[in-house]
Write a protein that holds these residues in place. Structure first.
Motif, PDB file in Angstrom:
ATOM      1  N   ALA A 143       7.165  -9.568 -13.238  1.00 21.71           N
ATOM      2  CA  ALA A 143       5.801  -9.713 -13.767  1.00 21.71           C
ATOM      3  C   ALA A 143       5.747  -9.365 -15.243  1.00 21.71           C
ATOM      4  O   ALA A 143       5.052 -10.014 -16.031  1.00 21.71           O
ATOM      5  CB  ALA A 143       4.827  -8.826 -12.982  1.00 21.71           C
ATOM      6  N   TYR A 144       6.497  -8.338 -15.640  1.00 24.67           N
ATOM      7  CA  TYR A 144       6.488  -7.902 -17.030  1.00 24.67           C
ATOM      8  C   TYR A 144       7.303  -8.854 -17.904  1.00 24.67           C
ATOM      9  O   TYR A 144       6.962  -9.089 -19.060  1.00 24.67           O
ATOM     10  CB  TYR A 144       7.016  -6.472 -17.129  1.00 24.67           C
ATOM     11  N   GLY A 145       8.371  -9.403 -17.352  1.00 29.20           N
ATOM     12  CA  GLY A 145       9.162 -10.375 -18.095  1.00 29.20           C
ATOM     13  C   GLY A 145       8.403 -11.668 -18.342  1.00 29.20           C
ATOM     14  O   GLY A 145       8.422 -12.213 -19.450  1.00 29.20           O
ATOM     15  N   ILE A 189      19.038 -14.290 -10.064  1.00 27.85           N
ATOM     16  CA  ILE A 189      18.319 -13.405 -10.982  1.00 27.85           C
ATOM     17  C   ILE A 189      17.575 -12.327 -10.209  1.00 27.85           C
ATOM     18  O   ILE A 189      16.827 -12.612  -9.265  1.00 27.85           O
ATOM     19  CB  ILE A 189      17.343 -14.194 -11.880  1.00 27.85           C
ATOM     20  N   ASP A 190      17.813 -11.093 -10.622  1.00 23.93           N
ATOM     21  CA  ASP A 190      17.112  -9.920 -10.099  1.00 23.93           C
ATOM     22  C   ASP A 190      15.800  -9.807 -10.866  1.00 23.93           C
ATOM     23  O   ASP A 190      15.782  -9.565 -12.076  1.00 23.93           O
ATOM     24  CB  ASP A 190      18.014  -8.702 -10.335  1.00 23.93           C
ATOM     25  N   THR A 241      19.425 -10.064 -14.793  1.00 19.58           N
ATOM     26  CA  THR A 241      18.115  -9.477 -14.525  1.00 19.58           C
ATOM     27  C   THR A 241      17.130  -9.980 -15.567  1.00 19.58           C
ATOM     28  O   THR A 241      17.485 -10.231 -16.721  1.00 19.58           O
ATOM     29  CB  THR A 241      18.152  -7.936 -14.566  1.00 19.58           C
ATOM     30  N   PHE A 242      15.888 -10.119 -15.149  1.00 20.08           N
ATOM     31  CA  PHE A 242      14.833 -10.584 -16.054  1.00 20.08           C
ATOM     32  C   PHE A 242      13.553  -9.813 -15.743  1.00 20.08           C
ATOM     33  O   PHE A 242      12.936 -10.072 -14.705  1.00 20.08           O
ATOM     34  CB  PHE A 242      14.611 -12.092 -15.868  1.00 20.08           C
ATOM     35  N   TYR A 262      17.396  -3.038 -20.284  1.00 17.23           N
ATOM     36  CA  TYR A 262      16.959  -2.572 -21.599  1.00 17.23           C
ATOM     37  C   TYR A 262      15.619  -3.180 -22.008  1.00 17.23           C
ATOM     38  O   TYR A 262      15.204  -3.074 -23.168  1.00 17.23           O
ATOM     39  CB  TYR A 262      18.022  -2.907 -22.658  1.00 17.23           C
ATOM     40  N   GLY A 263      14.962  -3.836 -21.061  1.00 19.71           N
ATOM     41  CA  GLY A 263      13.658  -4.421 -21.361  1.00 19.71           C
ATOM     42  C   GLY A 263      13.725  -5.674 -22.190  1.00 19.71           C
ATOM     43  O   GLY A 263      12.699  -6.175 -22.650  1.00 19.71           O
TER      44      GLY A 263
END
Length: 346
Positions: A178-180, A172-173, A142-143, A147-148
Motif C-alpha cells: 500500500a505504501y509502495g 514480489i513480496d 520486495t516493493f 530500505y523503503g
C-alpha cells in the motif's frame, strides 16, 4: 511513549474492525469458501485488471513467502534475492527450512538490478559444475524494499525480461505494498499482475488485523493441488472469513490506497521535522520508512520517549535508526515526535 518502531503496532483500520464485528455471528463455510472471501478475491482481481488470477488469503508475511516459494520452486531450485532481502536476513531461515536455498546477490539501497541477475545467471550456466549446484528458479523482490526504496516500472520490466529469457519465476513480496503504490509514479497493481508470476498484497502492515493476499497471476502458473498444499503447510485457515472480510473492506472504495497515502503524508511531515532539526538521513526513502542517522547521545535521548528500530551502525559514533509511520499514525503523533527531534537536534 511515542511508537514509530514499525507499521504494525496498532490493530486494524476502524472500517475493517467494524466489518469483523458486523459479520461475527454469521454462519459461514470454512477455509475461504465463504462469500466474503470470494467477494474479496473478485475485488482484488478487478483492481489488478487480471480476471483469471487466483487469490488465496494467508495469515502472515513469512508464512506467505515460505509457502509461495515452496509451491513455485522445484526441489532442486533456489531463489535469487537481494542480499538485504527479508527472506535472507529476517525470516529465520524459513525458506531454507522448505528445502530451498536463498541465493543472495549484491544490492544497492535494497534493490537488485537486471544486470546483476543476468551476470549471476551467465556465471552459473558457464560453470562446468553447475549440475552439482543449486539451480536458480526464481527472482524475489520486495516493493517497497527493506530500505523503503522503490523499483521503477522500467526496472521491473527489465528484471521480468531476464526472468522470461531464463525461464525463472518472478515473485514480489508486497508486505508494505500500500505504501509502495502510494509513493510510486508508475508501478500499479495491474503492472505487477502483468509482470509477476506471483506476488502478495500486504494486509498486516497496511490496515488489516492480520493477513496477506497471495496472487498467482496466470492460470497456467497456479501450482497443482493448491488447496492441498496450502493445508500441508499449515496455512489453510479454518475461519478463512477472518481474512476475507478484511480484504473485502480494504478493497472497497479505495481504502487500501487511502491508507497508504495517509502514511506517506505522515512520513512527509516526519521528513520535514528531520530536516528542520539538522538530523541527516541515511537514504532518501519516498515511503513510510525513514532512516535518520543519530549520534550515540541522540539515540539514548530519543529512546527515553520514542520507540524506534535500530537499523545498524553508521560509524563508531553514529547509528542508523528507523522511524516508521503507518495507516494509523496521527498528525499529533508526528507533532510530538517533531518536538522530541527538536530536543535532540543539532
Amino acid at each position: 511513549m511515542l511508537y514509530f518502531e514499525n507499521d504494525y503496532a496498532e490493530g486494524a483500520a476502524p472500517a475493517v474492525l467494524q466489518a469483523l464485528i458486523d459479520s461475527n455471528m454469521e454462519h459461514l463455510p470454512g477455509y475461504g469458501e465463504d462469500r466474503y472471501s470470494q467477494a474479496a478475491a473478485d475485488k482484488i482481481r478487478t483492481a489488478m485488471a487480471c480476471p483469471d488470477a487466483t487469490v488465496k488469503f494467508i495469515t502472515g508475511g513469512t508464512q506467505t513467502n515460505a509457502l509461495a516459494l515452496d509451491l513455485l520452486l522445484q526441489p532442486y531450485e533456489g531463489v535469487i534475492a537481494p542480499d538485504t532481502a527479508h527472506i535472507n536476513t529476517h525470516e529465520a531461515g524459513a525458506i531454507e527450512l522448505t528445502g530451498h536455498k536463498v541465493l543472495p546477490q549484491p544490492s544497492k539501497l535494497g534493490k537488485i538490478d537486471a544486470a546483476t541477475i543476468e551476470q549471476f545467471l551467465t556465471a552459473w550456466i558457464s560453470d562446468g559444475s553447475h549440475e552439482h549446484m543449486v539451480q536458480p528458479g526464481m527472482v524475489y523482490l520486495t516493493f517497497p524494499t527493506e530500505y523503503g526504496t522503490l523499483y521503477t516500472a522500467d526496472e521491473l520490466r527489465a528484471i521480468a525480461t531476464v526472468c522470461r529469457q531464463h525461464d525463472l519465476r518472478l515473485y514480489i513480496d508486497g508486505a508494505r505494498l500500500a505504501y509502495g503504490l502510494a509513493a510510486s509514479n508508475d508501478v500499479t497493481l495491474p503492472l505487477l499482475a502483468q509482470l509477476c508470476d506471483a506476488f502478495y498484497i500486504g494486509g498486516t502492515k497496511c490496515g488489516a488485523l492480520a493477513g496477506e493476499a497471495l496472487v498467482f497471476t496466470r492460470p497456467d502458473g497456479v501450482p497443482a493441488h493448491l488447496v492441498n498444499r496450502i493445508k500441508q503447510h499449515g496455512a489453510l485457515v479454518a475461519k478463512g472469513r477472518l481474512l476475507g472480510v478484511q480484504f473485502g473492506v480494504l478493497f472497497t472504495d479505495g481504502l487500501y490506497e487511502q491508507l497508504g497515502k495517509h502514511a506517506l503524508r505522515m512520513a512527509d511531515n516526519l521528513r520535514r521535522a528531520l530536516v528542520a532539526n539538522g538530523i541527516p538521513r541515511f537514504i532518501e526513502s519516498p515511503t513510510n520508512q525513514q532512516f535518520p542517522v543519530v549520534s550515540t547521545s541522540q539515540q539514548a535521548q530519543l529512546a527515553q520517549n520514542v520507540r524506534f528500530s535500530v537499523w545498524g551502525k553508521y560509524d563508531d559514533d553514529h547509528t542508523v535508526i528507523r522511524l516508521a509511520t503507518s495507516w494509523a499514525t496521527t498528525e499529533d503523533d508526528v507533532t510530538a515526535l517533531a518536538k522530541e527531534l527538536q530536543r535532540i537536534g543539532a
